[in-house]
Design a protein around this motif. Structure first.
Motif, PDB file in Angstrom:
ATOM      1  N   ASP A  32       0.829  -1.205   0.000  1.00  0.00           N
ATOM      2  CA  ASP A  32       0.000   0.000   0.000  1.00  0.00           C
ATOM      3  C   ASP A  32       0.860   1.251   0.000  1.00  0.00           C
ATOM      4  O   ASP A  32       0.576   2.211  -0.697  1.00  0.00           O
ATOM      5  N   ALA A  89       1.062   4.040  -2.930  1.00  0.00           N
ATOM      6  CA  ALA A  89       0.811   5.447  -2.599  1.00  0.00           C
ATOM      7  C   ALA A  89       1.978   6.312  -3.044  1.00  0.00           C
ATOM      8  O   ALA A  89       1.785   7.423  -3.547  1.00  0.00           O
ATOM      9  N   GLU A  95       1.810   6.723  -6.840  1.00  0.00           N
ATOM     10  CA  GLU A  95       0.742   7.673  -7.170  1.00  0.00           C
ATOM     11  C   GLU A  95       1.185   9.102  -6.870  1.00  0.00           C
ATOM     12  O   GLU A  95       0.968  10.004  -7.674  1.00  0.00           O
ATOM     13  N   TYR A  96       1.824   9.304  -5.722  1.00  0.00           N
ATOM     14  CA  TYR A  96       2.331  10.633  -5.354  1.00  0.00           C
ATOM     15  C   TYR A  96       3.362  11.110  -6.380  1.00  0.00           C
ATOM     16  O   TYR A  96       3.303  12.246  -6.845  1.00  0.00           O
TER      17      TYR A  96
END
Length: 109
Positions: free
Chosen positions: A6, A10, A13-14
């Motif tokens: 996860d 994340a 994506e950031y």
């Protein structure tokens, strides 16, 4: 405790959002489409490339990734070459930035 998968997702994506913001900021500054033509280039924006409509789904440096209607994969498109953008007042064709060197004359010899 959070799963490392996860966290990795994340972080990816950031990083993608950060890259996209930087690319879009560069495009806005370099091509000045908003100040010159009233065009705001953004993810999710509708465009026409060579007459085919599509949606901006990502950036690729100074270029845009456009998912053309009916295609399964995005195409990489130059910001002004063959591009028109949907604006609140209708479709606007993008034009290249003026080339400052094209208007300068050579000094006499």
């Amino acid at each position: 405790m959070t799963d490392s998968t996860d966290h990795d997702a994340a972080q990816v994506e950031y990083d993608n959002r950060r890259r996209q913001r930087a690319d879009l900021a560069h495009i806005a500054t370099y091509y000045a489409l908003e100040s010159r033509l009233g065009i705001r280039v953004a993810l999710g924006g509708r465009v026409r490339h060579e007459g085919r409509e599509g949606t901006i789904v990502d950036t690729a440096g100074q270029r845009l990734k456009v998912l053309l209607d009916g295609d399964e994969a995005p195409s990489i498109c130059h910001v002004t070459a063959g591009m028109a953008y949907e604006t609140p007042t209708g479709w606007v064709t993008a034009t290249p930035i003026p080339d400052p060197w094209a208007t300068q004359t050579k000094a006499p010899r």
